[in-house]
Design an enzyme around this catalytic site. Structure first.
Site, PDB file in Angstrom:
ATOM      1  N   ASP A  14     -26.386 -15.403   4.059  1.00  0.00           N
ATOM      2  CA  ASP A  14     -25.997 -16.627   4.753  1.00  0.00           C
ATOM      3  C   ASP A  14     -26.984 -16.991   5.847  1.00  0.00           C
ATOM      4  O   ASP A  14     -27.616 -16.115   6.436  1.00  0.00           O
ATOM      5  CB  ASP A  14     -24.612 -16.377   5.383  1.00  0.00           C
ATOM      6  CG  ASP A  14     -23.769 -17.633   5.413  1.00  0.00           C
ATOM      7  OD1 ASP A  14     -24.289 -18.699   5.038  1.00  0.00           O
ATOM      8  OD2 ASP A  14     -22.592 -17.532   5.805  1.00  0.00           O
ATOM      9  N   HIS A  16     -25.629 -25.224   6.072  1.00  0.00           N
ATOM     10  CA  HIS A  16     -25.266 -23.897   5.549  1.00  0.00           C
ATOM     11  C   HIS A  16     -26.146 -23.685   4.333  1.00  0.00           C
ATOM     12  O   HIS A  16     -26.275 -24.588   3.509  1.00  0.00           O
ATOM     13  CB  HIS A  16     -23.831 -23.827   5.029  1.00  0.00           C
ATOM     14  CG  HIS A  16     -22.778 -24.335   5.947  1.00  0.00           C
ATOM     15  ND1 HIS A  16     -21.845 -23.510   6.504  1.00  0.00           N
ATOM     16  CD2 HIS A  16     -22.484 -25.580   6.377  1.00  0.00           C
ATOM     17  CE1 HIS A  16     -21.007 -24.230   7.234  1.00  0.00           C
ATOM     18  NE2 HIS A  16     -21.373 -25.486   7.173  1.00  0.00           N
ATOM     19  N   LYS A  28     -24.000 -31.963  -0.390  1.00  0.00           N
ATOM     20  CA  LYS A  28     -24.653 -30.679  -0.663  1.00  0.00           C
ATOM     21  C   LYS A  28     -25.542 -30.719  -1.895  1.00  0.00           C
ATOM     22  O   LYS A  28     -25.464 -31.660  -2.696  1.00  0.00           O
ATOM     23  CB  LYS A  28     -23.599 -29.586  -0.818  1.00  0.00           C
ATOM     24  CG  LYS A  28     -22.625 -29.853  -1.943  1.00  0.00           C
ATOM     25  CD  LYS A  28     -21.648 -28.694  -2.118  1.00  0.00           C
ATOM     26  CE  LYS A  28     -20.676 -29.004  -3.230  1.00  0.00           C
ATOM     27  NZ  LYS A  28     -19.969 -27.864  -3.753  1.00  0.00           N
ATOM     28  N   ARG A  48     -12.116 -12.539   0.684  1.00  0.00           N
ATOM     29  CA  ARG A  48     -11.182 -13.557   0.196  1.00  0.00           C
ATOM     30  C   ARG A  48     -10.302 -12.920  -0.856  1.00  0.00           C
ATOM     31  O   ARG A  48     -10.786 -12.153  -1.687  1.00  0.00           O
ATOM     32  CB  ARG A  48     -11.942 -14.746  -0.403  1.00  0.00           C
ATOM     33  CG  ARG A  48     -12.782 -15.452   0.656  1.00  0.00           C
ATOM     34  CD  ARG A  48     -13.565 -16.579   0.087  1.00  0.00           C
ATOM     35  NE  ARG A  48     -14.656 -16.922   0.993  1.00  0.00           N
ATOM     36  CZ  ARG A  48     -15.682 -17.694   0.676  1.00  0.00           C
ATOM     37  NH1 ARG A  48     -15.752 -18.210  -0.531  1.00  0.00           N
ATOM     38  NH2 ARG A  48     -16.622 -17.943   1.549  1.00  0.00           N
ATOM     39  N   GLN A  73     -22.694 -12.494   1.716  1.00  0.00           N
ATOM     40  CA  GLN A  73     -23.488 -13.711   1.540  1.00  0.00           C
ATOM     41  C   GLN A  73     -24.843 -13.547   2.200  1.00  0.00           C
ATOM     42  O   GLN A  73     -24.934 -12.954   3.274  1.00  0.00           O
ATOM     43  CB  GLN A  73     -22.780 -14.900   2.198  1.00  0.00           C
ATOM     44  CG  GLN A  73     -21.475 -15.279   1.519  1.00  0.00           C
ATOM     45  CD  GLN A  73     -20.791 -16.419   2.251  1.00  0.00           C
ATOM     46  OE1 GLN A  73     -20.678 -16.389   3.475  1.00  0.00           O
ATOM     47  NE2 GLN A  73     -20.332 -17.399   1.510  1.00  0.00           N
ATOM     48  N   HIS A  89     -27.383 -20.381   8.967  1.00  0.00           N
ATOM     49  CA  HIS A  89     -26.986 -21.696   9.466  1.00  0.00           C
ATOM     50  C   HIS A  89     -28.107 -22.248  10.304  1.00  0.00           C
ATOM     51  O   HIS A  89     -28.621 -21.563  11.185  1.00  0.00           O
ATOM     52  CB  HIS A  89     -25.685 -21.578  10.254  1.00  0.00           C
ATOM     53  CG  HIS A  89     -24.549 -21.148   9.383  1.00  0.00           C
ATOM     54  ND1 HIS A  89     -24.152 -19.841   9.279  1.00  0.00           N
ATOM     55  CD2 HIS A  89     -23.786 -21.856   8.508  1.00  0.00           C
ATOM     56  CE1 HIS A  89     -23.170 -19.758   8.393  1.00  0.00           C
ATOM     57  NE2 HIS A  89     -22.937 -20.960   7.896  1.00  0.00           N
ATOM     58  N   CYS A 123     -19.679 -18.811   9.131  1.00  0.00           N
ATOM     59  CA  CYS A 123     -20.060 -19.981   9.934  1.00  0.00           C
ATOM     60  C   CYS A 123     -19.438 -20.021  11.337  1.00  0.00           C
ATOM     61  O   CYS A 123     -20.157 -20.291  12.297  1.00  0.00           O
ATOM     62  CB  CYS A 123     -19.772 -21.286   9.203  1.00  0.00           C
ATOM     63  SG  CYS A 123     -19.431 -21.148   7.468  1.00  0.00           S
TER      64      CYS A 123
HETATM   65 ZN   LIG Z   1     -21.572 -21.507   6.497  1.00  0.00          ZN
END
Ligand SMILES: [Zn+2]
Ligand SMILES: [Zn+2]
Length: 662
Positions: A401, A533, A487, A381, A399, A403, A352
């Protein structure tokens, strides 16, 4: 007439209480009625299945006398709360058994867990091993058949302490010392007593089946400086048949373990040299993963996303700004230093912040929004080594991912669009059974959240409306929202009925603030965009693990590593097999030839083991007629087809599933 008068007299004599049930109905009962009385008033059959209850949000016994108006929920074994009471009660019986078989044992704690329960004992040097399981189970069932009622009893702190001091049980003494006088209760059943907060089934007789699953070491209170205890795991059921089904499920789950299948199908591996929790994708796994990525890329392109690429590291300051350093910094990979004094980089824990800086590369007007930036971004992580598990818990993962930066007015539509995309992905992959959870803020604790109340209301309504509009099966969880926004999470059920959390869609007011994101509105003023997200797969690693366990390695035809294997019945037909292979390859069908000089029967068996969806057998007849003999995985012969018909068959089957996103 007489009846009415009688009812009236009773009503005056006892005062009545109003009980509200989950379906909204309100019924009157005599004061001091129990949860079980209410259950029986619904039906005797239902009452037989009721095993626990809660009143005004607090767990109670089904025998607890109700003295005020209130909201009553009755649970059966099908409910999470019901299972909890069942397994909590079973832990009492296990402790009773252990005390009987090991009289010197000291009891500590024994909670219900996701599947079953455990109890931690200090056995004072004695040992429980697999060989003792049968003996424990038999004793357990013997006690269960005694139909002993669970009875709660209050005790003063002084009495509770002296009870356990007499038994030299320093563990219970320590627990009680942490409790407030007046809050301490015991539960008795048969000749057994344990410190307990309550929430039981009516009596031990409801437990009809038990299995001791495992025994392990555990430290008192999880601290390795403390004494080591013996943890005995068990699971119990109200029906023998349910235990049998559960054990079958476990067997099947073992066969479908993605770590085992991933190795057999040569999809991925791990290397101690590279490091724990860092998956290495093998060629077949990489190809499969690329197909998944391309599938989503195509859909995203049609949905108006733009792909971006960002580096795997970023300056520490970036994550201090985003707040991720505060969240992941201490317990995660530590900053990378460089020859330059004071310069520090972090492996990225999230994509992000990078995407916020992409947004910031130029000014936007409201007409430019929404911007949708997507990236298959790898993040790192540091999971504790004990937490690592195949592809589902790793230290580096990618991910899917994206945005979305939009105006508050666009949020509603954008959210719906994302749900459509997630549903499209699930459908193409055969996940038909899923639930969703909407996590909203706790309005009684407004200080826990950032952003204006007006925006929160907008966002929560956007999510709930979108979920309703799309006909999702959802539950609302109050207080489960992140501090930065509400979320929507997708939990899928796999072929074995296990739940996995996959896709997530989150609204965020925090990062636009922290990164000072702006757009010029129609009023010519600067405004903050809202950020969404989203990740339909969640992570590529986790998704492929779940897909492996869901399908048992029988991937959808469009995704599977090898779609067709060609089996020439002897070397003589190798040329023809190659000709067929070229035709298939020209149609972008993934095929190989099994040219080994093995018997055809053996080749078929191997192809079955490798879960290849189609086998085609070629010999003299096929060569002369330009045909192929087709066998489908796990099924019988499909007969002889012209090569072109076979190609159409595959193309049709793929295009039925892979309809373009719209
Ligand atoms: Zn994010
Ligand atoms: Zn209890």
């Amino acid at each position: 007439m007489f009846c009415n008068i009688f009812a009236l007299i009773i009503k005056i004599y006892h005062s009545m209480i109003k009980i509200t049930l989950p379906d909204g109905s309100i019924k009157e009962f005599a004061k001091n009625s129990t949860a079980m009385d209410v259950a029986k008033s619904i039906s005797e059959g239902f009452a037989r299945n009721v095993i626990s209850a809660s009143f005004n949000g607090t767990t109670i016994e089904t025998s607890t006398k109700l003295t005020t108006d209130g909201f009553l929920v009755l649970y059966t074994f099908n409910d999470r709360e019901g299972k909890k009471a069942f397994w909590h009660s079973s832990a009492h019986v296990l402790a009773q058994v252990i005390l009987e078989l090991y009289p010197n044992a000291k009891l500590t704690i024994g909670p219900p867990i996701e599947n079953g329960f455990y109890y931690d004992f200090d056995l004072e040097g004695e040992v429980v091993s697999d060989k003792d399981f049968k003996k424990i189970e038999n004793k357990f069932l013997e006690f269960a058949r005694g139909k002993f009622e669970f009875k709660m009893r209050a005790a003063s702190k002084a009495d509770a302490l002296s009870y356990y001091k007499e038994q030299n049980n320093e563990y219970k003494v320590e627990l009680i010392e942490g409790l407030t006088d007046g809050d301490i209760t015991f539960c008795d059943h048969s000749n057994f007593t344990d410190l307990c907060r309550g929430g039981h089934i009516a009596n031990t007789g409801l437990i009809k089946a038990v299995k001791i699953m495992n025994v392990a070491g555990a430290y008192w209170r999880g601290n390795e400086k403390n004494n080591q205890l013996t943890r005995v795991y068990g699971i119990s059921f109200p029906k023998q048949k349910m235990l049998k089904e559960y054990l079958q499920l476990l067997e099947e789950a073992k066969k479908r373990d993605h770590r085992k299948l991933g190795k057999e199908l040569e999809l991925f591996t791990f290397s101690q040299k590279v490091g724990a929790g860092l998956p290495l994708w093998l060629p077949k796994g990489t190809a499969l993963r690329s197909r998944l990525e391309n599938f989503l890329k195509n859909a995203q392109k049609r949905a108006g996303y733009e792909m971006v690429i960002t580096p795997h590291i970023g300056q520490k300051e970036l994550y201090v700004t985003s707040g991720h350093y505060a969240k992941y910094g201490e317990d995660s990979f530590q900053p990378i230093t460089t020859p330059k004094d004071g310069e520090e980089f972090l492996l990225k824990p999230m994509n992000c912040p990078h995407h916020c800086e992409i947004y910031n590369h130029k000014p936007y007007s409201y007409k430019d929004l929404p911007k949708r930036f997507a990236e298959f971004g790898t993040v790192y992580r540091y999971e504790q080594s004990g937490e690592l598990h195949g592809l589902t818990r790793v230290r580096g993962f990618t991910q899917d991912d994206a945005h979305i930066f939009c105006t508050p007015d666009q949020l509603d539509q954008e959210f719906k669009n994302v749900i459509d995309l997630v549903l499209y992905v699930f459908k193409a992959l055969g996940f038909e059974n899923f639930k969703t959870q909407v996590s909203v803020r706790d309005t009684e604790n407004p200080d826990k959240y950032i952003g204006s109340i007006e925006n929160w209301e907008k966002a929560e309504n956007a999510i709930i409306n979108a979920a309703k509009d799309k006909g999702l099966d959802y539950v609302i969880e109050t207080g489960e929202a992140a501090f930065y926004g509400p979320k929507l999470d997708f939990m899928i059920k796999d072929a074995l009925g296990r739940s996995w959390q996959l896709g997530t869609i989150q609204v965020d007011y925090n990062l636009p603030e922290r990164f000072d994101l702006q757009y010029k509105g129609a009023d010519n003023q600067l405004h903050r965009p809202v950020m969404i997200h989203r990740a339909p797969f969640g992570s590529m690693e986790r998704f492929i693990a779940v897909l492996l366990e869901h399908t048992g390695g029988n991937f959808p035809l469009w995704l599977t590593p090898e779609q067709v294997i060609i089996l020439p019945i002897s070397e003589k037909y190798q040329k023809y097999a190659e000709k067929v292979l070229h035709l298939l390859e020209n149609s972008e069908i993934r095929a190989t030839i099994d040219a080994r000089s093995e018997k055809t029967g053996r080749k078929i068996r191997d192809a079955e083991v490798n879960k290849i969806p189609f086998m085609i057998i070629v010999g003299e007849k096929e060569e002369n007629n330009g045909t192929v003999s087709v066998r489908k995985h796990g099924k019988e012969d499909l007969g002889t087809l012209s090569t072109h018909s076979f190609i159409s068959l595959i193309e049709d089957e793929v295009s039925k599933i892979l309809v373009p996103f719209s």
